[in-house]
Design a protein around this motif. Structure first.
Motif, PDB file in Angstrom:
ATOM      1  N   GLY A 199       7.958  20.740  37.047  1.00 53.55           N
ATOM      2  CA  GLY A 199       6.800  20.697  36.162  1.00 53.55           C
ATOM      3  C   GLY A 199       6.083  22.036  36.085  1.00 53.55           C
ATOM      4  N   ASN A 200       5.138  22.109  35.185  1.00 55.55           N
ATOM      5  CA  ASN A 200       4.386  23.348  34.999  1.00 55.55           C
ATOM      6  C   ASN A 200       3.648  23.766  36.254  1.00 55.55           C
ATOM      7  N   LEU A 201       3.163  22.801  37.029  1.00 60.27           N
ATOM      8  CA  LEU A 201       2.453  23.134  38.260  1.00 60.27           C
ATOM      9  C   LEU A 201       3.375  23.878  39.224  1.00 60.27           C
ATOM     10  N   CYS A 202       4.594  23.391  39.362  1.00 64.92           N
ATOM     11  CA  CYS A 202       5.580  24.026  40.231  1.00 64.92           C
ATOM     12  C   CYS A 202       5.861  25.452  39.753  1.00 64.92           C
ATOM     13  N   LYS A 203       6.024  25.627  38.463  1.00 64.89           N
ATOM     14  CA  LYS A 203       6.307  26.950  37.910  1.00 64.89           C
ATOM     15  C   LYS A 203       5.123  27.884  38.122  1.00 64.89           C
ATOM     16  N   LEU A 204       3.915  27.361  37.966  1.00 69.12           N
ATOM     17  CA  LEU A 204       2.726  28.180  38.182  1.00 69.12           C
ATOM     18  C   LEU A 204       2.582  28.575  39.649  1.00 69.12           C
ATOM     19  N   VAL A 205       2.956  27.672  40.548  1.00 66.31           N
ATOM     20  CA  VAL A 205       2.919  27.997  41.979  1.00 66.31           C
ATOM     21  C   VAL A 205       3.908  29.116  42.275  1.00 66.31           C
ATOM     22  N   LEU A 206       5.113  29.026  41.725  1.00 65.89           N
ATOM     23  CA  LEU A 206       6.102  30.087  41.924  1.00 65.89           C
ATOM     24  C   LEU A 206       5.630  31.413  41.337  1.00 65.89           C
ATOM     25  N   LEU A 207       4.989  31.344  40.175  1.00 66.92           N
ATOM     26  CA  LEU A 207       4.459  32.558  39.556  1.00 66.92           C
ATOM     27  C   LEU A 207       3.359  33.165  40.429  1.00 66.92           C
ATOM     28  N   GLU A 208       2.507  32.330  41.006  1.00 62.48           N
ATOM     29  CA  GLU A 208       1.444  32.829  41.879  1.00 62.48           C
ATOM     30  C   GLU A 208       2.023  33.455  43.142  1.00 62.48           C
ATOM     31  N   ILE A 209       3.039  32.837  43.724  1.00 67.09           N
ATOM     32  CA  ILE A 209       3.708  33.422  44.892  1.00 67.09           C
ATOM     33  C   ILE A 209       4.305  34.772  44.518  1.00 67.09           C
ATOM     34  N   SER A 210       4.932  34.829  43.364  1.00 65.37           N
ATOM     35  CA  SER A 210       5.514  36.074  42.868  1.00 65.37           C
ATOM     36  C   SER A 210       4.440  37.146  42.713  1.00 65.37           C
ATOM     37  N   ARG A 211       3.280  36.753  42.179  1.00 60.69           N
ATOM     38  CA  ARG A 211       2.170  37.688  41.998  1.00 60.69           C
ATOM     39  C   ARG A 211       1.632  38.175  43.346  1.00 60.69           C
ATOM     40  N   LEU A 212       1.475  37.248  44.294  1.00 60.21           N
ATOM     41  CA  LEU A 212       0.977  37.613  45.619  1.00 60.21           C
ATOM     42  C   LEU A 212       1.920  38.583  46.340  1.00 60.21           C
ATOM     43  N   LEU A 213       3.201  38.449  46.059  1.00 56.55           N
ATOM     44  CA  LEU A 213       4.201  39.337  46.664  1.00 56.55           C
ATOM     45  C   LEU A 213       4.386  40.625  45.875  1.00 56.55           C
TER      46      LEU A 213
END
Length: 82
Positions: A21-35
């Motif tokens: 879902g979009n929430l999962c994708k947004l979480v991955l995007l946030e992890i990517s941003r944090l890294l």
């Protein structure tokens, strides 16, 4: 699989990116941003799909780094000629 607010989300593994879902994708995007990966949603999506197809994530990372270096070198050389 886990659920949040009555929605089910799959962990991103073998071909689940499209079911995620979009929430999962947004979480991955946030992890990517944090890294500080510098990947946008489209690029991250492509990388996840490549990994799902069996591409080695470390090799993919090395290719992305080399492409960024080559792009920067090209930009510098274009600026020098202008």
């Amino acid at each position: 699989m886990f659920s949040v607010a009555n929605e089910e989300f799959s962990v991103v593994t073998s071909s689940s990116w499209f079911r995620c879902g979009n929430l999962c994708k947004l979480v991955l995007l946030e992890i990517s941003r944090l890294l500080n990966t510098g990947l946008d949603m489209e690029s991250l999506s492509i990388c996840v799909r490549l990994c799902e197809q069996g591409i080695n994530p470390e090799a993919l990372s090395a290719v992305i780094k080399e492409l960024r270096k080559a792009s920067e070198t090209l930009k510098v050389s274009e600026n020098c000629t202008n």
